[in-house]
Design an enzyme around this catalytic site. Structure first.
Site, PDB file in Angstrom:
ATOM      1  N   GLY B  54      28.942 -16.787  19.051  1.00  0.00           N
ATOM      2  CA  GLY B  54      28.003 -17.689  18.420  1.00  0.00           C
ATOM      3  C   GLY B  54      28.461 -19.127  18.532  1.00  0.00           C
ATOM      4  N   SER B  55      27.513 -20.070  18.500  1.00  0.00           N
ATOM      5  CA  SER B  55      27.868 -21.487  18.451  1.00  0.00           C
ATOM      6  C   SER B  55      28.305 -21.841  17.033  1.00  0.00           C
ATOM      7  CB  SER B  55      26.675 -22.342  18.876  1.00  0.00           C
ATOM      8  OG  SER B  55      26.404 -22.160  20.241  1.00  0.00           O
ATOM      9  N   GLY B  56      28.786 -23.060  16.870  1.00  0.00           N
ATOM     10  CA  GLY B  56      29.204 -23.516  15.555  1.00  0.00           C
ATOM     11  C   GLY B  56      30.712 -23.488  15.369  1.00  0.00           C
ATOM     12  N   HIS B  57      31.436 -23.035  16.407  1.00  0.00           N
ATOM     13  CA  HIS B  57      32.896 -22.985  16.337  1.00  0.00           C
ATOM     14  C   HIS B  57      33.530 -24.021  17.257  1.00  0.00           C
ATOM     15  CE1 HIS B  57      32.177 -19.281  14.281  1.00  0.00           C
ATOM     16  NE2 HIS B  57      31.682 -18.695  15.351  1.00  0.00           N
ATOM     17  N   ASP B 110      29.323  -9.296  18.994  1.00  0.00           N
ATOM     18  CA  ASP B 110      29.985  -9.759  20.213  1.00  0.00           C
ATOM     19  C   ASP B 110      30.419  -8.586  21.065  1.00  0.00           C
ATOM     20  OD1 ASP B 110      30.833 -12.967  19.849  1.00  0.00           O
ATOM     21  OD2 ASP B 110      30.367 -11.904  18.013  1.00  0.00           O
ATOM     22  N   HIS B 219      32.425 -17.592  10.086  1.00  0.00           N
ATOM     23  CA  HIS B 219      30.957 -17.600  10.154  1.00  0.00           C
ATOM     24  C   HIS B 219      30.339 -17.925   8.817  1.00  0.00           C
ATOM     25  CE1 HIS B 219      32.165 -15.025  13.544  1.00  0.00           C
ATOM     26  NE2 HIS B 219      31.178 -15.635  14.154  1.00  0.00           N
TER      27      HIS B 219
END
Ligand SMILES: Nc1ncnc2c1ncn2[C@@H]1O[C@H](COP(=O)(O)OP(=O)(O)O)[C@@H](O)[C@H]1O
Ligand SMILES: Nc1ncnc2c1ncn2[C@@H]1O[C@H](COP(=O)(O)OP(=O)(O)O)[C@@H](O)[C@H]1O
Ligand SMILES: [Mg+2]
Ligand SMILES: [Mg+2]
Ligand SMILES: [Mg+2]
Ligand SMILES: [Mg+2]
Lengths: 222, 333, 333, 222
Positions: B54-57, B110, B219
């Site tokens: 996921g994005s955001g990391h 994932d 997350h």
């Protein structure tokens, strides 16, 4: 009046039903998007509604291009591949595999009698277990799927109509989803929380209930 | 929710476009499906390394694409695993004939999506190996859970596996080294504030002004326990306890000490944390041979940090020190 | 106030100790008075470069100490200029016989304290030149104010002057190049949230949930105007307007585009900003020859960013590309 | 009873007064630390109380080591060097220079009559202007210092006692500090704010008032 989704005597479902079912799924998921996000925010990462909605919106666009007169299996195959390639997260591969296995289970059939409908639901559930390895009680969507499958089998044995069969499946899913609330989770993100997951409903079990309720309601709209 | 964004739906698209504009010397970007590859991909004869999630990391993983580290990064929607399509496309784009390693953080989504992509790649004749990262000691083992999460230790796996691939190791060897790093790294994190996922518009959880979450993931999910705010040193001690006893790390060990910011914590605080962590390791007779401090595996604007410790040997030190040229990690070239 | 600190009084001490523990390969640290020098200081025959200012802007300046950039950084208390003593001590510590350049951001306190230190150094026989950085176009010129502030453009001055010193330029030449960068760089920033100075324990100002501050400095001081939150693209346009017309930057110019995070803004947002800024420059026919994106000149945990544009020529490009090895900026070695 | 700070007839101040004054400064600054921070937060960076307090706490430690019987000039010199090396920011060099120039202006004198007291204040003010280049009306500490110096000169011309002279200076400083409120700033951080500085009092003018009030009060405590 909308086209028939069941055979005249109500004993089987056709491709028109399958398409209506899936469109109804898209509608109810969109409607419950925020609610599913909220459930997921409590014990996951808050995106389950978003994920499901993204997937079913994509499915609807694809359905528009599907030739009319497609079989239930063809509809479900399209749903499967679209969900797999648009949802992501845990629910994408799980629901994707469910629809894929369901499509395979009913491939070739123009209409689905009770036995085929049970086969559809069983294959879907088995697909999820194959990928996700969850058991009943792990606080996942399986806690909705397995009771639903069991209820469908009972209904078939009792000789009930497919409409009733789907209604019983949806009711059992709802009961199963509710029953996830007191549980500690053993699969999925909620498992990281230990005891803190207690008191919250599993979002995937809830969305499963929405999908099965949509199946029953579209079947009943004869 | 206050964010420098235009539309929650376009966060990933637009950020990736900005990344492309900023780092065209290092990477190329595919926009449909979305993935980022190093500028010279595929490198003939070299094992390709693909990571994603996921994005955001950020900077994980796009910021680690480049010579000596990742060949491709596949960003999903914010905090949502990418689907198999872009993973497959990225795998194809970086296959230089020596096979491709998938570096996957241990989350159901994932794992499943990378699994499907690997099956599809295999069907196209690309050899794929996968390593699942699970360094987070805050989670009980997999008898009771989905298994330990992959968190900041992932950065160390990506750097070291990237160096192994760069020097010409074959797929089995690169996978072995990645597994080795994963087996020797342990992490745990704390959050002082939640983060806000753009499409949600609300904090992922709420914390009172004097509360913190111990054992947080990346997350925005709640952590293991909620406690009252404590001095930095006490918080560091709380995280180090489970980390040190888990491997365990013992006197005489050489380690890499990695203090990772969750995105919203000022650097000055990360160094206060580092100071205490170094002090505790010294008390245990553990030798800090290498270090990393900064925002590498983040949760959007979350305030907090994680500590990762990796047990080193000569092989890992050599690979850690090898040149790397990415947007977020760079030395030796 | 939630911070990973022990005692507001020890924030700078402890952070510097952590910095020392983390980067002993690059720097040495003096604890009384507090300053940070590159590991091999003084470098005989090389012009020494000293910068400094209040803490809370990390990685500026300590993160820029190392080969190819600063010889020393002098951190004051949070947001407070250091006193002359540590500046003098740092100046002495890095004097390799070729004189020392002070890079000073244009704040009354910084200017006065560096002035005194320079006088004292001169009295000890060290040649000192100073360049005052004032790149912030949000401030009216010095007829009406204390003059434009030095903000993120300082990073570019430090990198480029550092490269000039490293290649052996004499003090006058290094000062000239630093002045040249300062004269060619323009910046402006925006805050979405305030920051909290540790000793104060309260936000530096308050913003409603839908308000942002345009033209913010880097000390939590209020900005030029307060407006309603807008989409990222509109905010970028607001900052670029005054920047572009000020120098002015015109079609055909080659520039370095620098999007700087204020500390609490996730990277994904910085790249969304970069994307729009690159788009606008392209519309103006301005060529983005070099880029920098990240948290370099911060205001503790403030959410927001600044945009800096530096007009480049061949000399500046060569110096920008020259190797640098610091904790926060590193390439070529 | 505390030792005498003025000559028996009240016409001059001695080194004991100078030390008492500075200790009083440290006390009132500590007391008003948060208030000065708050004033500075409104139009600056919120550290003025912190800076001044850090400086005067250091001064007190140094004073403890100063030989008794020191002259006013010796006391002021110690204050100057300590403030310069501990305060930082804008106020450190400015107040530091003020005390340094004041020390030079009265160096050698054991006691300060009215003329020397005026010289002390004038040199302090001039030192600040030399370093900071502010004029009255720029919304800085000069808006307190210059009226104070003017009032002291008037008082001296009127032949008043040094105690009265310092009281008038402190009163004028207070009025000057208050008068900064409606101003736009042209120096210091507040100048960045333009019109938005209007309505806020300058923190340096306020701390100046505290220092001068402390001078008057310690002088009056005969
Ligand atoms: N191993 C598993 N088996 C069955 N269902 C699972 C499993 N892991 C997660 N789930 C289901 O997936 C749901 C979460 O989906 P979603 O939020 O879309 O993905 P993610 O967890 O990746 O964010 C959970 O509520 C749960 O029902
Ligand atoms: N050029 C100047 N001349 C005189 N006084 C000044 C000048 N600049 C700033 N000041 C004074 O300094 C005060 C601020 O001091 P302080 O907050 O301690 O330092 P900083 O502004 O560096 O944070 C202002 O309130 C003002 O009275
Ligand atoms: Mg989720
Ligand atoms: Mg998710
Ligand atoms: Mg200050
Ligand atoms: Mg101040």
């Amino acid at each position: 009046m909308s086209p028939n989704v069941t055979s005249p005597n109500g004993t089987s479902l056709n491709g028109t039903w399958a398409e209506a079912w899936i469109r109804e799924c898209a509608g109810v998921i969109a409607e419950h998007r925020a609610e599913l996000n909220t459930l997921d925010r409590a014990i996951g990462d808050g995106d389950h509604g978003e994920n499901m909605d993204r997937g079913f919106q994509a499915v609807v666009l694809k359905l528009d291009a599907l030739p009319s007169g497609s079989t239930p299996g063809e509809v479900l195959k399209l749903v499967a591949t679209t969900l797999i390639s648009t949802v992501g997260g845990a629910s994408g591969p799980l629901f994707g595999t469910a629809f894929l296995k369901a499509a395979i289970a009913v491939s070739g059939a123009d209409t689905l009698h009770a036995a085929a409908t049970v086969a559809l639901l069983t294959a879907a559930r088995d697909g999820i277990v194959l990928r996700g390895k969850a058991q009943v009680g792990d606080k996942t969507m399986i806690d909705a799927w397995t009771p639903a499958v069991d209820a469908a089998i009972d209904s078939q044995h009792a000789g009930e109509s497919v409409v009733t069969l789907l209604e019983r499946a949806a009711d059992a899913a709802a009961t199963g989803a509710l029953a996830t609330e007191p549980l500690v989770a053993h699969k999925g993100r909620a498992s990281y929380l230990g005891e803190r997951a207690i008191g919250h409903r599993d979002p995937g079990a809830e969305s499963t209930t929405l999908l099965l309720r949509a199946a029953a309601e579209t079947a009943a709209r004869a | 929710m206050k964010k420098l964004i235009n539309d929650p739906k376009n966060v990933v698209n637009e950020a990736v476009a900005g990344f492309e504009a900023a780092h065209s010397d290092l990477v190329r970007v595919s926009h449909d499906p979305i993935f980022i590859v190093r500028a010279d991909a595929p490198v003939a004869g070299k094992v390709g390394i693909v990571s994603g999630g996921g994005s955001g990391h950020e900077p994980m993983h796009g910021g680690f694409v480049g010579a000596g580290m990742l060949d491709a990064a596949v960003p999903g929607a914010v905090f949502t695993s990418p689907t198999p399509d872009p993973i497959l496309a990225a795998t194809q784009a970086v296959d230089g004939g020596a096979g491709v390693l998938h570096i996957v953080k241990n989350y159901t989504g994932d794992v499943l999506n990378f699994e499907t992509a690997a099956d599809l790649a295999l069907a196209e004749g690309i050899e794929v190996a996968a390593v699942i990262i699970n360094d987070d000691v805050a989670v009980k083992d997999s008898l009771y859970t989905a298994g330990r999460r992959g968190v900041a230790g992932t950065v160390l796996v990506e750097k070291i596996a990237g160096a192994a691939a760069e020097r010409g190791d074959d797929l089995a060897s690169v996978a072995r080294v990645a597994d080795k790093v994963n087996s020797l790294v342990r992490s745990m994190g704390v959050a002082l504030t939640p983060c806000v996922v753009p499409h949600a518009g609300e904090p992922s959880f709420t914390l009172a002004d004097d509360e913190i979450e111990i054992g947080i993931g990346i997350h925005g999910e709640p952590g293991r326990e909620r406690i009252k705010l404590e001095p930095a040193d006490a918080i560091v001690d709380r995280l180090l306890g489970p980390i040190l006893t888990d491997l365990p790390f013992v006197s005489g060990d050489r380690v890499l000490l990695f203090v990772n910011g969750m995105g919203g914590t000022p650097q000055v605080e990360l160094y206060i944390v580092f100071r205490r962590a170094a002090e505790v390791l010294a008390e245990h007779g553990i030798d800090i041979a290498r270090t990393l401090v900064g925002n590498f595996t983040t949760s959007l604007e979350m305030q907090g940090m994680s500590i990762s410790i990796l047990k080193l040997d000569d092989e890992l030190i050599t690979l850690w020190d090898a040149p790397v040229a990415t947007a977020a990690l760079r030395w030796g070239r």
